[in-house]
Scaffold this motif. Structure first.
Motif, PDB file in Angstrom:
ATOM      1  N   CYS A  27       6.980  -2.133  -4.747  1.00  0.00           N
ATOM      2  CA  CYS A  27       7.207  -1.341  -6.182  1.00  0.00           C
ATOM      3  C   CYS A  27       8.824  -0.839  -6.430  1.00  0.00           C
ATOM      4  O   CYS A  27       9.065  -1.004  -7.502  1.00  0.00           O
ATOM      5  CB  CYS A  27       6.318   0.181  -6.240  1.00  0.00           C
ATOM      6  SG  CYS A  27       4.568  -0.181  -6.384  1.00  0.00           S
ATOM      7  N   HIS A  28       9.428  -0.842  -5.125  1.00  0.00           N
ATOM      8  CA  HIS A  28      10.544  -0.174  -5.412  1.00  0.00           C
ATOM      9  C   HIS A  28      11.888  -1.143  -5.067  1.00  0.00           C
ATOM     10  O   HIS A  28      12.956  -0.884  -5.076  1.00  0.00           O
ATOM     11  CB  HIS A  28      10.816   0.923  -4.712  1.00  0.00           C
ATOM     12  CG  HIS A  28      10.224   2.351  -5.209  1.00  0.00           C
ATOM     13  ND1 HIS A  28      10.884   3.105  -6.137  1.00  0.00           N
ATOM     14  CD2 HIS A  28       9.090   2.786  -5.064  1.00  0.00           C
ATOM     15  CE1 HIS A  28      10.223   4.151  -6.560  1.00  0.00           C
ATOM     16  NE2 HIS A  28       9.047   3.864  -5.831  1.00  0.00           N
TER      17      HIS A  28
ATOM     18  N   TYR B 102       6.035  -1.508 -13.861  1.00  0.00           N
ATOM     19  CA  TYR B 102       6.580  -0.481 -14.630  1.00  0.00           C
ATOM     20  C   TYR B 102       7.939   0.207 -14.323  1.00  0.00           C
ATOM     21  O   TYR B 102       8.332   0.637 -15.119  1.00  0.00           O
ATOM     22  CB  TYR B 102       5.518   0.148 -15.080  1.00  0.00           C
ATOM     23  CG  TYR B 102       4.924   1.080 -13.957  1.00  0.00           C
ATOM     24  CD1 TYR B 102       5.430   2.026 -12.899  1.00  0.00           C
ATOM     25  CD2 TYR B 102       3.342   0.401 -13.542  1.00  0.00           C
ATOM     26  CE1 TYR B 102       4.872   2.397 -11.820  1.00  0.00           C
ATOM     27  CE2 TYR B 102       2.797   1.309 -12.473  1.00  0.00           C
ATOM     28  CZ  TYR B 102       3.493   2.089 -11.696  1.00  0.00           C
ATOM     29  OH  TYR B 102       2.808   2.747 -10.608  1.00  0.00           O
ATOM     30  N   LYS B 103       8.430  -0.364 -13.239  1.00  0.00           N
ATOM     31  CA  LYS B 103       9.648   0.257 -12.753  1.00  0.00           C
ATOM     32  C   LYS B 103      10.943  -0.700 -13.081  1.00  0.00           C
ATOM     33  O   LYS B 103      11.160  -0.947 -14.408  1.00  0.00           O
ATOM     34  CB  LYS B 103       9.504   0.586 -11.226  1.00  0.00           C
ATOM     35  CG  LYS B 103       8.481   1.499 -10.863  1.00  0.00           C
ATOM     36  CD  LYS B 103       8.691   1.868  -9.333  1.00  0.00           C
ATOM     37  CE  LYS B 103       7.666   2.439  -8.715  1.00  0.00           C
ATOM     38  NZ  LYS B 103       7.259   3.880  -9.071  1.00  0.00           N
TER      39      LYS B 103
ATOM     40  N   SER C 176      -4.070  -2.446 -10.706  1.00  0.00           N
ATOM     41  CA  SER C 176      -3.098  -1.541 -10.459  1.00  0.00           C
ATOM     42  C   SER C 176      -2.445  -2.100  -9.070  1.00  0.00           C
ATOM     43  O   SER C 176      -3.074  -2.977  -8.136  1.00  0.00           O
ATOM     44  CB  SER C 176      -3.484  -0.098 -10.244  1.00  0.00           C
ATOM     45  OG  SER C 176      -4.566   0.117  -9.349  1.00  0.00           O
ATOM     46  N   THR C 177      -1.534  -1.237  -8.660  1.00  0.00           N
ATOM     47  CA  THR C 177      -0.708  -1.562  -7.388  1.00  0.00           C
ATOM     48  C   THR C 177      -2.040  -0.934  -6.365  1.00  0.00           C
ATOM     49  O   THR C 177      -2.005  -1.739  -5.421  1.00  0.00           O
ATOM     50  CB  THR C 177       0.564  -0.657  -7.156  1.00  0.00           C
ATOM     51  OG1 THR C 177       1.203  -0.948  -8.139  1.00  0.00           O
ATOM     52  CG2 THR C 177       1.210  -1.199  -5.808  1.00  0.00           C
ATOM     53  N   SER C 178      -2.349  -0.055  -6.651  1.00  0.00           N
ATOM     54  CA  SER C 178      -3.283   0.809  -5.547  1.00  0.00           C
ATOM     55  C   SER C 178      -4.406  -0.261  -5.459  1.00  0.00           C
ATOM     56  O   SER C 178      -4.809  -0.702  -4.256  1.00  0.00           O
ATOM     57  CB  SER C 178      -4.216   1.887  -6.149  1.00  0.00           C
ATOM     58  OG  SER C 178      -3.036   2.967  -6.530  1.00  0.00           O
TER      59      SER C 178
ATOM     60  N   TYR D  74       9.991   5.511  -1.425  1.00  0.00           N
ATOM     61  CA  TYR D  74      10.173   5.970  -2.591  1.00  0.00           C
ATOM     62  C   TYR D  74      11.003   7.319  -2.638  1.00  0.00           C
ATOM     63  O   TYR D  74      11.440   7.440  -3.625  1.00  0.00           O
ATOM     64  CB  TYR D  74       8.584   6.170  -3.302  1.00  0.00           C
ATOM     65  CG  TYR D  74       7.988   7.287  -2.692  1.00  0.00           C
ATOM     66  CD1 TYR D  74       7.506   7.271  -1.318  1.00  0.00           C
ATOM     67  CD2 TYR D  74       7.951   8.389  -3.265  1.00  0.00           C
ATOM     68  CE1 TYR D  74       6.593   8.241  -0.703  1.00  0.00           C
ATOM     69  CE2 TYR D  74       7.433   9.540  -2.788  1.00  0.00           C
ATOM     70  CZ  TYR D  74       6.721   9.662  -1.548  1.00  0.00           C
ATOM     71  OH  TYR D  74       6.028  10.685  -1.256  1.00  0.00           O
TER      72      TYR D  74
ATOM     73  N   THR E 288      -0.500   6.676  -2.133  1.00  0.00           N
ATOM     74  CA  THR E 288      -1.661   5.854  -2.539  1.00  0.00           C
ATOM     75  C   THR E 288      -1.978   4.706  -1.571  1.00  0.00           C
ATOM     76  O   THR E 288      -3.091   4.420  -1.152  1.00  0.00           O
ATOM     77  CB  THR E 288      -1.378   5.224  -4.113  1.00  0.00           C
ATOM     78  OG1 THR E 288      -2.598   4.967  -4.416  1.00  0.00           O
ATOM     79  CG2 THR E 288      -0.687   4.104  -4.083  1.00  0.00           C
ATOM     80  N   ASP E 289      -0.991   4.178  -0.921  1.00  0.00           N
ATOM     81  CA  ASP E 289      -1.039   2.941  -0.167  1.00  0.00           C
ATOM     82  C   ASP E 289      -1.938   3.623   1.159  1.00  0.00           C
ATOM     83  O   ASP E 289      -2.591   2.974   1.748  1.00  0.00           O
ATOM     84  CB  ASP E 289       0.326   2.610   0.464  1.00  0.00           C
ATOM     85  CG  ASP E 289       0.997   1.872  -0.691  1.00  0.00           C
ATOM     86  OD1 ASP E 289       1.337   2.517  -1.803  1.00  0.00           O
ATOM     87  OD2 ASP E 289       1.694   0.839  -0.668  1.00  0.00           O
TER      88      ASP E 289
ATOM     89  N   PHE F 226       4.614   5.630   0.174  1.00  0.00           N
ATOM     90  CA  PHE F 226       3.709   6.348  -1.148  1.00  0.00           C
ATOM     91  C   PHE F 226       2.371   6.586  -0.452  1.00  0.00           C
ATOM     92  O   PHE F 226       1.834   5.871  -0.243  1.00  0.00           O
ATOM     93  CB  PHE F 226       4.043   5.256  -2.214  1.00  0.00           C
ATOM     94  CG  PHE F 226       3.712   5.954  -3.608  1.00  0.00           C
ATOM     95  CD1 PHE F 226       4.617   6.873  -4.167  1.00  0.00           C
ATOM     96  CD2 PHE F 226       2.348   5.946  -4.099  1.00  0.00           C
ATOM     97  CE1 PHE F 226       4.309   7.351  -5.335  1.00  0.00           C
ATOM     98  CE2 PHE F 226       2.098   6.657  -5.243  1.00  0.00           C
ATOM     99  CZ  PHE F 226       2.960   7.217  -6.043  1.00  0.00           C
TER     100      PHE F 226
ATOM    101  N   ASP G 242       4.698  -3.567   0.117  1.00  0.00           N
ATOM    102  CA  ASP G 242       4.605  -2.924  -1.273  1.00  0.00           C
ATOM    103  C   ASP G 242       6.083  -3.124  -1.614  1.00  0.00           C
ATOM    104  O   ASP G 242       6.887  -2.284  -1.314  1.00  0.00           O
ATOM    105  CB  ASP G 242       4.199  -1.556  -0.999  1.00  0.00           C
ATOM    106  CG  ASP G 242       4.033  -0.915  -2.336  1.00  0.00           C
ATOM    107  OD1 ASP G 242       4.848  -0.978  -3.237  1.00  0.00           O
ATOM    108  OD2 ASP G 242       3.267   0.042  -2.507  1.00  0.00           O
TER     109      ASP G 242
HETATM  110  C1  LIG Z   1       5.413   2.236  -3.365  1.00  0.00           C
HETATM  111  C2  LIG Z   1       4.317   2.633  -4.256  1.00  0.00           C
HETATM  112  N1  LIG Z   1       3.198   2.162  -4.289  1.00  0.00           N
HETATM  113  C3  LIG Z   1       2.346   2.397  -5.271  1.00  0.00           C
HETATM  114  C4  LIG Z   1       2.509   3.034  -6.155  1.00  0.00           C
HETATM  115  C5  LIG Z   1       1.615   3.283  -7.333  1.00  0.00           C
HETATM  116  O1  LIG Z   1       0.557   2.591  -7.508  1.00  0.00           O
HETATM  117  P1  LIG Z   1      -0.490   2.711  -8.929  1.00  0.00           P
HETATM  118  O2  LIG Z   1       0.420   1.394  -9.698  1.00  0.00           O
HETATM  119  O3  LIG Z   1      -1.445   1.844  -8.589  1.00  0.00           O
HETATM  120  O4  LIG Z   1      -0.353   3.829  -9.497  1.00  0.00           O
HETATM  121  C6  LIG Z   1       3.850   3.449  -6.478  1.00  0.00           C
HETATM  122  C7  LIG Z   1       4.326   4.633  -7.616  1.00  0.00           C
HETATM  123  O5  LIG Z   1       5.250   4.999  -7.995  1.00  0.00           O
HETATM  124  C8  LIG Z   1       4.808   3.423  -5.512  1.00  0.00           C
HETATM  125  O6  LIG Z   1       6.083   4.043  -5.664  1.00  0.00           O
END
Ligand SMILES: Cc1ncc(COP(=O)(O)O)c(C=O)c1O
Length: 421
Positions: free
Chosen positions: A215-216, A238-239, A104-106, A188, A146-147, A144, A213
Motif C-alpha cells: 500500500c505505501h 488510492y494512495k 479491497s486490500t483487506s 504506515y 486490517t492486515d 496496519f 502489502d
Molecule cells: C498498509 C495498509 N494495508 C491496508 C490498508 C487498508 O486496506 P483497505 O483498502 O482494505 O481499507 C491500508 C490503508 O491505509 C494500509 O495502509
C-alpha cells in the motif's frame, strides 16, 4: 529570501518531474488562507488526475447510459481487472499476467494469506515432507491493523497460530512450522521501508511463503516483485496510484505459483468458464484466479484513467529519486526552522530504509495537524502523537516542502506559546 526558500527554487528549477503536476487537478485557493494547499496526504488519498473526470463522464453517460450491457464486451469491462493489473505490473516490477485488480486490500490480504498457507502445505505434501504440518502464520507486529485482524481470522480458519513479530526479528523467528509471513513493505506510521529482498529470501529459506502489502510503496518506489521472487502481494490504488477514494486493490500471484494458488474466495469471475454456470468450481488459469465477483466498474475505470499519468516516460526510478530528494529537503527545512527537540523524527535517515513519507512525533500532534490543515498544509495525524507527511513526487514540489516546514514551525511555536496547551 531565506536560505531554504532559495534552495527550493533551485531544486524546483532542476526537477525533471515538475511538468507532471499539470496532470493533476490541484485546488486553487483551497489553502485556507487563500493560497493553493500543500497536499502532503497522497499517502492516504492521492490527488485527482486531470484525465479522470472526463473518462468517468464517458463511462457513465455513454458506456453505461447508452451501450448499457454491451459495454461488458464492447468497452472491455469484463477484462478490466487483468488489463488494469497489467498496467500496474511495471510499477511494481512484475511481468504481465500476474496481477488482477478488484476488491479491497483487506479482502486481498485474506485471499493471499490463506492462499499462502495452502501453497506451503501443498508444497510439503508434494515433497513428501516428514516434519510437522506447517501451522504458523507470522505477521509484521507493526502492521496496519486490517492486515493483523485478517491474518488472525485466516489463522483460525486454517488451524494455524498467529505470531506477531517485528520485521527485523522475522529471520530468527522463522521455523519449519511457519507456513506464511505477511509483511508491510513500508510502515504506515513511521515510513520505514523494510528489506523486501532479504526478508523474502529468509522466508523462502524456511520453506514458507511470503505476502507483501505494498500500500505505501507501490507508485512511490521500485518494488521488484519478480526480481526478488515474491510469492504474493497486495496493495491499494488510492494512495500513490491516485485511483480515487475506495479504488479497487490488487493481488499479485507469482506466475510459477498460479497453478497451485487455491483461492479461499472462488467466485464465478475466477471460474474457467464463468458463463458455463456450472455447479462445480473449476479455476481459471493464471492471475484470473484472484478474481471473485462482478468488479466495481466505475471505480476500476477511474483507476485506469488515473494510471495515464505514468504514460509518456515517467519511470518509477525517477519518482523514487525525487521522493528521496523531497523527504531529505523536508528534513533539512525542519532542522532549519523548528527548534531542536520540539519534534522527533520517526522515519529512518538512510535512504534504503525510508519510504515516501516523514513521520514526526510531538505530544500535541492532533492539535498541530488541525492548525496546519487550517493554514493549507495538509498532512495527517496518527494516534496518539504522530504527524504524517506524504510526498507524492508527481505533484509535490520543493517550494511546497519548504512552505510546509515553515508553517509547521510557526504552528509549533504558536501552540507552545498558548497557555494551557
Ligand atoms: C498498509 C495498509 N494495508 C491496508 C490498508 C487498508 O486496506 P483497505 O483498502 O482494505 O481499507 C491500508 C490503508 O491505509 C494500509 O495502509
Amino acid at each position: 529570501m531565506s536560505e531554504p526558500r532559495l534552495r527550493a527554487k533551485e531544486l524546483d528549477a532542476a526537477d525533471g518531474l515538475a511538468a507532471q503536476r499539470a496532470e493533476f487537478l490541484l485546488d486553487e485557493g483551497g489553502g485556507g488562507s487563500g493560497g493553493e494547499a500543500v497536499y502532503l496526504d497522497g499517502n492516504s488519498l492521492g490527488a485527482l488526475p486531470a484525465a479522470v473526470p472526463g473518462r468517468l463522464e464517458d463511462v457513465v453517460r455513454r458506456q453505461w447510459g447508452e451501450l448499457r450491457i454491451r459495454s461488458w464486451t464492447e468497452e472491455g469491462w469484463w477484462t478490466a481487472p487483468e488489463r488494469i493489473g497489467d498496467r500496474i505490473a511495471p510499477l511494481v516490477g512484475a511481468a504481465a499476467g500476474q496481477i488482477v485488480v478488484g476488491d479491497s486490500t483487506s479482502v486481498n490480504v485474506f485471499k493471499a494469506v490463506v492462499g499462502a498457507v495452502r501453497l506451503a502445505r501443498s508444497a510439503d505434501t508434494a515433497a513428501g515432507a516428514a516434519g510437522p504440518a506447517r501451522d504458523e502464520i507470522m505477521v509484521d507486529a507493526t502492521t496496519f491493523p486490517t492486515d493483523g485482524y485478517i491474518a488472525e481470522s485466516a489463522a483460525r480458519m486454517t488451524g494455524c497460530t498467529l505470531r506477531p513479530v517485528p520485521p527485523s526479528g522475522i529471520p530468527d523467528a522463522l521455523g519449519d512450522r511457519t507456513a506464511a509471513v505477511l509483511l508491510n513493505h513500508v510502515d504506515y506510521r513511521t515510513g520505514r521501508l523494510h528489506d523486501l529482498p532479504a526478508l523474502t529470501a529468509a522466508v523462502h529459506a524456511a520453506g514458507a511463503y511470503v505476502v507483501w502489502d505494498l500500500c505505501h510503496s507501490a507508485g512511490a518506489l521500485p518494488v521488484g516483485l519478480d526480481e526478488h521472487g515474491v510469492d504474493l502481494a497486495v496493495g491499494c490504488t488510492y494512495k500513490y496510484l491516485n485511483g480515487g477514494p475506495g479504488a479497487p486493490a490488487y493481488l499479485y500471484v507469482r506466475a510459477e505459483l498460479q497453478d497451485r494458488f487455491d483461492s479461499p474466495l472462488p467466485g464465478w469471475n475466477s471460474h474457467a468458464e464463468p458463463f458455463g454456470m456450472r455447479p462445480e468450481y473449476a479455476p481459471a488459469p493464471g492471475a484470473l484466479r484472484g478474481r471473485v465477483g462482478t468488479p466495481d466498474i466505475l471505480s476500476m475505470l477511474a483507476l485506469e484513467a488515473a494510471l495515464d499519468v505514468w504514460d509518456g516516460g515517467v519511470t518509477i526510478e525517477a519518482v523514487r529519486a525525487k521522493s528521496l530528494a523531497l523527504t531529505d529537503f523536508f528534513l533539512e527545512c525542519v532542522e532549519a526552522y523548528v527548534p531542536e527537540g520540539r519534534v522527533e523524527c520517526l522515519t529512518p535517515g538512510p535512504h534504503g530504509e525510508r519510504g515516501s513519507q516523514i513521520a514526526l512525533r510531538c505530544p500535541d500532534a492532533g492539535d498541530v495537524m488541525k492548525r496546519l490543515i487550517e493554514r493549507g498544509v495538509v498532512g495527517d495525524f496518527r494516534h496518539p502523537d504522530v504527524l504524517r507527511f506524504g510526498f507524492t513526487p508527481l505533484y509535490v514540489g520543493f517550494a511546497d516542502v519548504e512552505r510546509a516546514a515553515r508553517v509547521l514551525a510557526e504552528v509549533l511555536a504558536e501552540v507552545l506559546a498558548e497557555p494551557g496547551t
